[in-house]
Design a protein around this motif. Structure first.
Motif, PDB file in Angstrom:
ATOM      1  N   ARG A 106       0.844  -1.199   0.000  1.00 39.11           N
ATOM      2  CA  ARG A 106       0.000   0.000   0.000  1.00 39.11           C
ATOM      3  C   ARG A 106       0.880   1.251   0.000  1.00 39.11           C
ATOM      4  NH1 ARG A 106      -5.240   1.487   3.114  1.00 39.11           N
ATOM      5  NH2 ARG A 106      -5.151  -0.631   3.980  1.00 39.11           N
ATOM      6  N   LEU A 109       2.527   1.834  -3.454  1.00 35.50           N
ATOM      7  CA  LEU A 109       1.631   2.339  -4.491  1.00 35.50           C
ATOM      8  C   LEU A 109       1.241   3.790  -4.242  1.00 35.50           C
ATOM      9  CD1 LEU A 109      -0.574  -0.844  -4.925  1.00 35.50           C
ATOM     10  CD2 LEU A 109       1.209  -0.003  -6.478  1.00 35.50           C
ATOM     11  N   TYR A 181      -5.469  -4.415  -7.246  1.00 38.87           N
ATOM     12  CA  TYR A 181      -4.845  -3.210  -7.795  1.00 38.87           C
ATOM     13  C   TYR A 181      -5.116  -3.077  -9.290  1.00 38.87           C
ATOM     14  CZ  TYR A 181      -1.733   0.555  -8.942  1.00 38.87           C
ATOM     15  OH  TYR A 181      -1.245   1.751  -9.409  1.00 38.87           O
ATOM     16  N   VAL A 209      -7.198   2.972  -4.060  1.00 41.97           N
ATOM     17  CA  VAL A 209      -6.091   2.149  -3.550  1.00 41.97           C
ATOM     18  C   VAL A 209      -6.339   1.819  -2.085  1.00 41.97           C
ATOM     19  CG1 VAL A 209      -3.638   2.141  -2.949  1.00 41.97           C
ATOM     20  CG2 VAL A 209      -4.351   2.953  -5.198  1.00 41.97           C
TER      21      VAL A 209
END
Length: 225
Positions: A106, A109, A181, A209
């Motif tokens: 996480r 990204l 994702y 996200v």
């Protein structure tokens, strides 16, 4: 294909990497020149209309040299697949001892989004990139293979980080993570292809996200981060 010039995040803060040798620098420069010339030809004429021989001539190298750097023609355009693999595996491998693989991914990204990194796919230049992919069956097939490569590598990294099996099955976790994702990525790409500006999409991408990883945390650990 190089869409942006932004560098990717390092694999570890404060870690000094040795300077590349002259041979390594020349190899990188040759690879970049080949990629740049290929991209210009693909943009001008379409992926399927350009041959590797034409790319080699434009880059002033042999066809064999092109294949030494890029095993397949499709890799000349989708040249960041190895970088994606390295980024996700490094995030899992180099995470803090008290950080879960999902938390590390996480953070990766969201960090890419904050940096405006090409792999975040939130850029006004991306619609043109994806239209070329969508117009080529060969590129679409290679993109699907790339997703599979990322999933396999992520599963390996998750297993290596927890061989005792204290966490959810690594292959299952990797498959769910990549699928989640991918759904976010496709939704963002769809908005950009429809004409939305990157600045108007970024906040929604961030929210998606976080929603995806909250759902993954619940599914795999029974909690949210």
């Amino acid at each position: 294909m190089m869409i942006e010039e932004n560098p990717g995040p390092g694999s570890g803060e404060g870690t000094a990497e040795p300077a590349p040798t002259l041979r390594e620098r020349k190899k990188r420069e040759t690879r970049q020149r080949i990629s740049d010339e290929a991209t210009m030809l693909f943009v001008a004429r379409g992926f399927d209309q350009v041959t590797v021989a034409e790319i080699a001539k434009a880059a002033q190298v042999s066809t064999m040299t092109v294949f030494n750097h890029f095993p397949r023609k499709e890799d000349l355009y989708l040249d960041r697949i190895p970088e994606v693999v390295e980024l996700v595996t490094a995030a899992v491998r180099d995470r803090a001892a008290d950080e879960s693989p999902l938390a590390a991914l996480r953070a990766l990204l969201l960090g890419l989004l904050d940096q405006g990194h090409p792999l975040a796919a939130v850029s006004d230049g991306y619609p043109h990139f994806w239209r070329i992919v969508l117009d080529s069956p060969a590129l679409r097939a290679r993109a699907r293979e790339g997703v599979e490569e990322v999933e396999l590598a992520l599963g390996d990294a998750m297993y290596a980080s927890d061989p005792a099996g204290d966490r959810p099955d690594p292959r299952f976790a990797a498959a769910l993570t990549v699928a989640a994702y991918r759904a976010v990525y496709v939704a963002t790409a769809g908005r950009l292809l429809a004409g939305d500006r990157a600045a108007d999409v970024a906040d929604d991408h961030r929210s998606r996200v976080n929603e995806a990883f909250d759902a993954l945390e619940r599914a795999l650990y029974g909690t949210t981060a």
